[in-house]
Design a protein around this motif. Sequence first.
Motif, PDB file in Angstrom:
ATOM      1  N   GLY A  91     -24.109  34.841 -17.963  1.00 25.93           N
ATOM      2  CA  GLY A  91     -24.260  34.117 -19.219  1.00 25.93           C
ATOM      3  C   GLY A  91     -25.003  34.901 -20.282  1.00 25.93           C
ATOM      4  O   GLY A  91     -25.366  34.365 -21.333  1.00 25.93           O
ATOM      5  N   LEU A  92     -25.223  36.205 -20.039  1.00 23.83           N
ATOM      6  CA  LEU A  92     -25.951  37.062 -20.985  1.00 23.83           C
ATOM      7  C   LEU A  92     -25.140  37.211 -22.272  1.00 23.83           C
ATOM      8  O   LEU A  92     -23.945  37.512 -22.238  1.00 23.83           O
ATOM      9  N   VAL A  93     -25.789  36.986 -23.422  1.00 21.87           N
ATOM     10  CA  VAL A  93     -25.122  37.120 -24.731  1.00 21.87           C
ATOM     11  C   VAL A  93     -25.427  38.529 -25.266  1.00 21.87           C
ATOM     12  O   VAL A  93     -26.608  38.907 -25.404  1.00 21.87           O
ATOM     13  N   PRO A  94     -24.378  39.345 -25.532  1.00 18.48           N
ATOM     14  CA  PRO A  94     -24.616  40.709 -26.029  1.00 18.48           C
ATOM     15  C   PRO A  94     -25.396  40.698 -27.356  1.00 18.48           C
ATOM     16  O   PRO A  94     -25.092  39.910 -28.263  1.00 18.48           O
ATOM     17  N   SER A  95     -26.432  41.585 -27.411  1.00 18.49           N
ATOM     18  CA  SER A  95     -27.254  41.722 -28.635  1.00 18.49           C
ATOM     19  C   SER A  95     -28.113  42.967 -28.487  1.00 18.49           C
ATOM     20  O   SER A  95     -28.242  43.524 -27.391  1.00 18.49           O
ATOM     21  N   PRO A  96     -28.785  43.395 -29.563  1.00 15.77           N
ATOM     22  CA  PRO A  96     -29.659  44.575 -29.450  1.00 15.77           C
ATOM     23  C   PRO A  96     -30.883  44.329 -28.592  1.00 15.77           C
ATOM     24  O   PRO A  96     -31.594  45.261 -28.240  1.00 15.77           O
ATOM     25  N   GLU A  97     -31.165  43.083 -28.258  1.00 20.12           N
ATOM     26  CA  GLU A  97     -32.326  42.752 -27.430  1.00 20.12           C
ATOM     27  C   GLU A  97     -31.888  42.179 -26.095  1.00 20.12           C
ATOM     28  O   GLU A  97     -32.592  41.364 -25.503  1.00 20.12           O
ATOM     29  N   ALA A  98     -30.696  42.534 -25.599  1.00 14.71           N
ATOM     30  CA  ALA A  98     -30.150  41.938 -24.371  1.00 14.71           C
ATOM     31  C   ALA A  98     -30.146  42.932 -23.229  1.00 14.71           C
ATOM     32  O   ALA A  98     -29.194  43.030 -22.459  1.00 14.71           O
ATOM     33  N   GLY A  99     -31.224  43.764 -23.118  1.00 15.19           N
ATOM     34  CA  GLY A  99     -31.286  44.713 -22.034  1.00 15.19           C
ATOM     35  C   GLY A  99     -30.295  45.845 -22.214  1.00 15.19           C
ATOM     36  O   GLY A  99     -29.625  45.964 -23.246  1.00 15.19           O
ATOM     37  N   SER A 100     -30.205  46.705 -21.227  1.00 17.79           N
ATOM     38  CA  SER A 100     -29.330  47.873 -21.328  1.00 17.79           C
ATOM     39  C   SER A 100     -27.871  47.439 -21.448  1.00 17.79           C
ATOM     40  O   SER A 100     -27.145  47.897 -22.329  1.00 17.79           O
ATOM     41  N   CYS A 101     -27.414  46.521 -20.563  1.00 18.44           N
ATOM     42  CA  CYS A 101     -25.993  46.142 -20.534  1.00 18.44           C
ATOM     43  C   CYS A 101     -25.607  45.354 -21.771  1.00 18.44           C
ATOM     44  O   CYS A 101     -24.577  45.614 -22.400  1.00 18.44           O
TER      45      CYS A 101
END
Length: 883
Positions: A91-101
């Motif tokens: 459920g991770l939402v892609p963003s500049p603060e969303a970890g490496s992946c």
Amino acid sequence: MHTDAPEKDTVNQGQTSAEELNTILHLQNQVLEEIVLDAQPDSIFTSVCQFIENCVADSIASIMLLNSSNRHLSVVCAPSIPKASLALLNGLVPSPEAGSCGTAVYTGNPVYVSDIEQADCWESFRDVGKELGIKACWSYPIRIDSEHVAGSIAISSPKTRTPTAFHHQLLEAAANIIGIVLKRQKAQQFLEHSENLLQNITNAMPGVVYQYRLTPDLKQEFIYIGQGIEQISGVSAEEATEDFRQFWKQVHPEDQPSLWASIIHTSQHKLPWSHEFRVFHRNGDLRWIRGSSLPDTSNKLDPSLWNGVLLDITPEKASIEQLRLAGIAFSSTNEGIMIADCNNKIIDVNRAYSDLSGYSREELIGKSPSLLKSPRHDKDFFQNMWAALAEEGHWQGEIWNRRKNGEVAPHWVSINAVHDPETHKLTHFVSVNADISNIKASEEKLSHLAHHDPLTNLPNRLLFGARLEHALTHRESNEKIAMLQLDLDRFKHINDSLGHKYGDQLLLQVTERLNKTLSTRDTLARIGGDEFAILLEELEHAADAATIADAIVEAMEQPFQLDGKDYFTTASIGVALSPDHGDDSDTVTKNADIALNQAKDSGRNNYAFFQPELSETVEEWIRLEPELRKAVADKQFVLFYQPQMDATGEKVIGAEVLIRWEHPEMGLIPPGQFLSIAEEIGLLTKMGNWVLEEACAQLSRWRKAGLNNFRLAVNLASDQITKQDLPSEVQTLLYKYEIPADMLELEILETFLLEHEKEATATFQALRQQGVHLALDDFGTGYSSLRYLKQLPITKVKIDQSLVRDIPSDPDDEAIAKAVILLGHTLDLKVCAEGVETPAQRAFLEQEGCDQLQGFLFSKPIRQEQFTELLLAQERIQEVEYS
């Protein structure tokens, strides 16, 4: 943080060794081999992750992909991460603060984080990193093409760590390989979708799509055919493509030559092909098929290909056949059919309608059906008809139409309003006419037969009842109405002896004589075999009905001629008046029938008016009949015993058994109230048999108790003697209850012998041979004959109580009693006098030597217990005398 060369996390720019390059090449070869083998994407993803973890020490490989909405990332492969921990990543939402992946997917560039604690993109996910036990994470975006990022592949480590050039190339190679797999998967999905779409379109088409080839050696084959072929022929698509002959065998043998000829012709000339033929389904159904095809001009390499469609036109053929049959029915049916437009102008008729109307088709077209209107119907009739058509769309009924020649005939007409199924507007009227002249004539004949007697042509019971009801309803207050119910006396004797032919002739002569006696305004009806009913209206006095009844009796006394001989039959008539004896037909009819029975009981050949007390008797009979049937089933009867004394009246020498009905609610009912009913409804024999056995059973109990110095007399019903083997029944009872025959006496009415002397003789002789005594009851009542006493084995005669009642005041009764006693003793018979009630009667009978006395002077009929006490008392007296 920087996506390509991080500010804090640098990439080791050392050269990749040959061994490392071979490792990467080995990964590529392994994955490509799995792709060639058509391995599933999940399996390939697992192989890639495991390969990376094997060649990179202390590493955790994982792959995350975007969902279908391209908004969330989910882990699709992470062999070394516990499944319970995957929920932290899904459920991770892609963003500049969303970890490496998440950052790599968001930016589309690789992200190398050597120390999660120092990287900005991990600021919000450091707890996740701790939970997963990782301190470094390198992630590379996975692309399907240059514009679309599908996810990321990552190598994580439990310690801070900077990637080498080998790690960079390994991630890049793995990302490219996974991109290829995803692109191939997407292509396969698109291909499957296209195939499914094509299949759905093909299946939805009204027919079966096919590609056909006719080879140079004239061999037929389906290159492709839709699944619908199985519905048409029962042959599956697989069977048909594998072997065309499987389908060809289902073609109707009669249609195969023409079908083959059309195929050859169009193939040679490259013409569009179309042909209709029949196919047998494997389940036996026969279907019509229309085949059509065109040469496949797009295929230059194989000009023998044809693309076409097979249509099941069975419903269409059926509709055509229905239309053909409807045309035949319209033209050849016997009912006249007329079709009119919405303005009620005739647009077509069939031959039968022309025949019914007398007009030709040409004369009727364009005319209104009112051309056939007759004066038998008024304006309201047709207004109601049109109102029904407007409201219900249908009307049917009887119409009298006038033919062209002026004749008027009844037609049964059914009219339907026809509406357009889409617009619902009225378009036509369809009328079906049938000539019912013959039916009307038959109805009149049937109505006459239903209401008249077929022999005499007189009104029957049904019509007479209707006329009686009408007369009672319309009776003036100052007039009387009489119903006479007439029954012929001794008609059965004439009918049985001469036959029904002469019986019918007699009934016709009776009808003629009655008609001559009655007025034309009177109604004479035959309501049964030899039963007639007469309705007299507008009478002023009851004497008017008596005059007519008397005239009928007198007229019927004259002889009737049958086969040249004179025969006599008289009439018994019952008369009921209205309003004196009822205001409705049921009551008047019932009371006339009651009066008729009274006339018969009074000696026949006369008439009787209804008397209300007669109705009470009948009502009592009706009330008691069902109760009596229940009494027989429930054994509600009890026996009473009336002592028979010796000549002195001092000693009990016997008893007569008498039946009583002990009703649970009405109490004790004497035999006079129910024996005649029992005889009428056929229960007397059953009751008589019960009395005989119950008497024998009680006699056996008395005998076993030492009380055996008396004889028990039981009355017999006539059916016991004539309709069963009485000697056998009696013998069985004597044996069953161990009774000496001498203790049993059976009483027979003298009136019974009047009608059954011959058939009773053998029965009585058999009983007497068994030792049973026989007594002749009611002797001297008017039918006495010395022949009975001479021919029958009688042992006792009983003087009827009617001859004893007036002794000694009536010299005639005294003389008859003396004569009976003398006659009995002369023939060695015992004589018993019934109805002895006074000492004077007893003294006279004792003086004349009467052997036995019976009556209320000594005892009324008593119950078994009382009679037992009487016998015991007598035994005690005898013991005292002997002692």
